[in-house]
Design a protein around this motif. Structure first.
Motif, PDB file in Angstrom:
ATOM      1  N   GLY A   1     -18.166  51.697 -21.576  1.00 14.41           N
ATOM      2  CA  GLY A   1     -17.385  50.502 -21.210  1.00 14.41           C
ATOM      3  C   GLY A   1     -16.982  49.426 -20.814  1.00 14.41           C
ATOM      4  O   GLY A   1     -15.763  48.367 -20.786  1.00 14.41           O
ATOM      5  N   TRP A   2     -16.929  49.604 -19.705  1.00 14.55           N
ATOM      6  CA  TRP A   2     -16.321  48.570 -18.155  1.00 14.55           C
ATOM      7  C   TRP A   2     -16.244  47.174 -18.247  1.00 14.55           C
ATOM      8  O   TRP A   2     -15.561  47.151 -18.132  1.00 14.55           O
ATOM      9  N   LEU A   3     -17.173  46.734 -18.584  1.00 12.91           N
ATOM     10  CA  LEU A   3     -17.594  45.419 -18.269  1.00 12.91           C
ATOM     11  C   LEU A   3     -16.899  44.502 -19.669  1.00 12.91           C
ATOM     12  O   LEU A   3     -16.170  43.173 -19.503  1.00 12.91           O
ATOM     13  N   ALA A   4     -16.987  45.011 -20.743  1.00  7.70           N
ATOM     14  CA  ALA A   4     -16.536  44.695 -22.188  1.00  7.70           C
ATOM     15  C   ALA A   4     -14.748  44.500 -21.341  1.00  7.70           C
ATOM     16  O   ALA A   4     -14.393  43.882 -22.057  1.00  7.70           O
ATOM     17  N   ALA A   5     -14.760  45.882 -21.230  1.00  8.45           N
ATOM     18  CA  ALA A   5     -13.275  46.345 -21.210  1.00  8.45           C
ATOM     19  C   ALA A   5     -12.540  45.119 -20.077  1.00  8.45           C
ATOM     20  O   ALA A   5     -11.460  44.428 -20.123  1.00  8.45           O
ATOM     21  N   ALA A   6     -13.362  44.786 -18.918  1.00  5.55           N
ATOM     22  CA  ALA A   6     -13.224  43.384 -18.458  1.00  5.55           C
ATOM     23  C   ALA A   6     -12.907  42.309 -18.948  1.00  5.55           C
ATOM     24  O   ALA A   6     -12.019  41.630 -18.162  1.00  5.55           O
ATOM     25  N   ALA A   7     -13.485  42.007 -19.778  1.00 10.28           N
ATOM     26  CA  ALA A   7     -12.730  40.610 -20.343  1.00 10.28           C
ATOM     27  C   ALA A   7     -11.646  40.848 -21.201  1.00 10.28           C
ATOM     28  O   ALA A   7     -11.467  39.887 -21.349  1.00 10.28           O
ATOM     29  N   GLY A   8     -11.048  42.077 -21.189  1.00  7.57           N
ATOM     30  CA  GLY A   8      -9.835  42.106 -21.946  1.00  7.57           C
ATOM     31  C   GLY A   8      -8.356  41.652 -20.925  1.00  7.57           C
ATOM     32  O   GLY A   8      -7.696  41.163 -21.607  1.00  7.57           O
ATOM     33  N   LEU A   9      -9.143  41.500 -19.767  1.00  6.40           N
ATOM     34  CA  LEU A   9      -8.397  40.454 -18.957  1.00  6.40           C
ATOM     35  C   LEU A   9      -8.227  39.312 -19.000  1.00  6.40           C
ATOM     36  O   LEU A   9      -7.084  38.492 -18.243  1.00  6.40           O
ATOM     37  N   ALA A  10      -9.104  38.132 -19.775  1.00  5.01           N
ATOM     38  CA  ALA A  10      -9.035  37.431 -20.044  1.00  5.01           C
ATOM     39  C   ALA A  10      -7.633  36.243 -20.723  1.00  5.01           C
ATOM     40  O   ALA A  10      -7.554  35.207 -20.662  1.00  5.01           O
ATOM     41  N   GLY A  11      -6.828  37.500 -21.473  1.00  2.82           N
ATOM     42  CA  GLY A  11      -6.168  37.153 -22.501  1.00  2.82           C
ATOM     43  C   GLY A  11      -4.746  38.236 -22.013  1.00  2.82           C
ATOM     44  O   GLY A  11      -4.638  39.095 -22.078  1.00  2.82           O
ATOM     45  N   GLN A  12      -3.441  37.660 -22.451  1.00  5.25           N
ATOM     46  CA  GLN A  12      -2.485  39.125 -22.543  1.00  5.25           C
ATOM     47  C   GLN A  12      -1.774  39.478 -23.677  1.00  5.25           C
ATOM     48  O   GLN A  12      -1.823  40.168 -23.421  1.00  5.25           O
ATOM     49  N   GLY A  13      -1.850  38.427 -24.593  1.00  3.99           N
ATOM     50  CA  GLY A  13      -1.118  38.542 -25.435  1.00  3.99           C
ATOM     51  C   GLY A  13      -1.763  38.903 -26.600  1.00  3.99           C
ATOM     52  O   GLY A  13      -2.889  39.095 -27.018  1.00  3.99           O
TER      53      GLY A  13
END
Length: 418
Positions: free
Chosen positions: A192-204
């Motif tokens: 799930g590396w690319l899905a995880a990268a989506a998590g960089l889109a937000g902080q809170g």
């Protein structure tokens, strides 16, 4: 000038920066005055003796490859089996290499390509043919073992994070009277590396994506729907990022495209976003939109990561250096030496430690609730998408990409019947 010829080939799904690796290979080989041939469409080109003289590509085109996506010489999804099962094909390959005095073979691809390069090196030894084989890393899935990250992933990760952040702003603007839920499908069969990268889109906790679905965690539809409802009730809208390879508790893919299997034996996936969107609409009654970026994730050179570009070129240069130094059955791997400041180097690793191994997301990178990334994951991912490396643009407003002009090499063997 070193004696012999270097053969370069590309394999598997291409990336935004695989041609940057090719550019570095060609430039490094030229600096060492080594002739380079390239196989059209990967290992198939080698078997068919369908080769081009990459040494005669104009230098301006070689340099322009560094900002051009796609695969300049064509790639393929074609897996060679064991030496025993596909012996005739391996022997044909050795015949082609011998006919063109190829002494160095660089195969630029993922796990299966590393396996092929390893098998070719072993067969060459059996035939007492002097050949140095190098696997050159490439994959947007970031699932190659040993290397800290894989060229191609950083740019796809940047595209994913940017796309999710921008789409979230759209959803937030429309949520009061229109779309409440947006589902984004990311590539990633087992990791799930690319899905995880989506998590960089937000902080809170309320920033998009509020929900990430990883293939490393079993998908529970009831828990997922309840989570979506809670997010919408709290935030007003919800962005979901789902890896294409999520499975249920019984191990079945949530989305199977019904296309059978590819040449690598992989089930054809695609459509998890539409499936999830349909379930959210039917169960919760929300208006839902979904997207399947598919090839866009790996071809988006216009938003490439500078870190990724630099690493793609570094492994290309190192591959030539390792080959000329006789470091057979190895791969140039990226080793992270520091998180802050981010520093890395390239080192040689044995192909037998890469081939047939797969790197999935560490458990410590996924939040305990299973729906987001941890601080450790953020520390790992953030440096990989840093920096911009835009291509040059023409007056027409479009990127100035290049199609290489490489003359075909005259065949010396009978046509391959395969």
């Amino acid at each position: 000038m070193a004696s012999g010829t270097l053969l370069y080939a590309q394999s598997g799904g291409v990336t935004a920066v695989i041609n940057a690796t090719a550019s570095a290979v060609l430039q490094e080989a030229r600096s060492s005055r080594v002739k380079v041939l390239a196989a059209r469409n990967g290992i198939l080109g080698a078997l068919r003796e369908d080769l081009v003289d990459a040494s005669r590509i104009p230098l301006a085109q070689v340099r322009a490859l560094a900002h051009t996506p796609g695969g300049a010489f064509g790639s393929c999804r074609y897996k060679l089996g064991s030496i025993e099962a596909d012996r005739a094909k391996y022997e044909r390959l050795i015949e082609v290499l011998r006919a063109h005095d190829v002494r160095w073979f660089l195969y630029n691809g993922g796990n299966d390509s590393a396996d092929t390069a390893l098998k070719v090196s072993r067969l060459a030894a059996e035939f007492d043919y002097p050949l140095t084989c190098i696997g050159v890393p490439k994959t947007i899935d970031n699932d190659l073992a040993v290397t800290d990250c894989c060229p191609g992933f950083g740019s796809a990760a940047k595209y994913t994070a940017v796309s999710v952040r921008e789409a979230a702003l759209d959803v937030a603007a429309m949520a009061d009277t229109s779309t409440k839920v947006f589902v984004y499908e990311a590539m990633g069969r087992h990791a799930g590396w690319l899905a995880a990268a989506a998590g960089l889109a937000g902080q809170g906790p309320d920033d998009a994506p509020q929900i990430i679905l990883f293939p490393e965690r079993a998908f529970d539809e009831a828990a997922f729907l309840a989570r979506v409802q809670r997010v919408v009730e709290r935030v007003g809208w919800c962005v979901v990022v789902a890896s294409e390879g999520i499975r249920d508790a019984d191990g079945r893919f949530v989305a199977d495209a019904g296309g059978g299997q590819d040449a690598f034996g992989h089930t054809q996936l695609g459509g998890v976003a539409s499936r999830l969107a349909g379930r959210v609409k039917d169960a919760l009654g929300y208006k839902v939109h979904w997207t399947l970026p598919d090839y866009l994730q790996r071809s988006a050179r216009h938003v490439a990561s500078k870190t990724d570009l630099e690493q793609a070129m570094a492994v290309g240069r190192a591959a030539v250096q390792f080959a000329l130094a006789g470091r057979n059955a190895t791969m140039p791997a990226i080793r992270r030496t520091s998180d802050a400041p981010y520093r890395w180097t390239v080192e040689a690793v044995a192909l037998d430690k890469v081939a047939n191994h797969e790197k999935t997301m560490p458990a410590g990178f996924i939040r305990r609730d299973g729906y987001g990334i941890t601080a450790a994951a953020r520390r790992y991912l953030e440096p990989l998408i840093r920096g911009e490396a835009p291509p040059p643009y023409g007056r027409d407003g479009l990127p100035k990409y290049v199609v290489v002009d490489a003359p075909a090499v005259r065949g010396k063997l009978p046509a391959w019947p395969g």
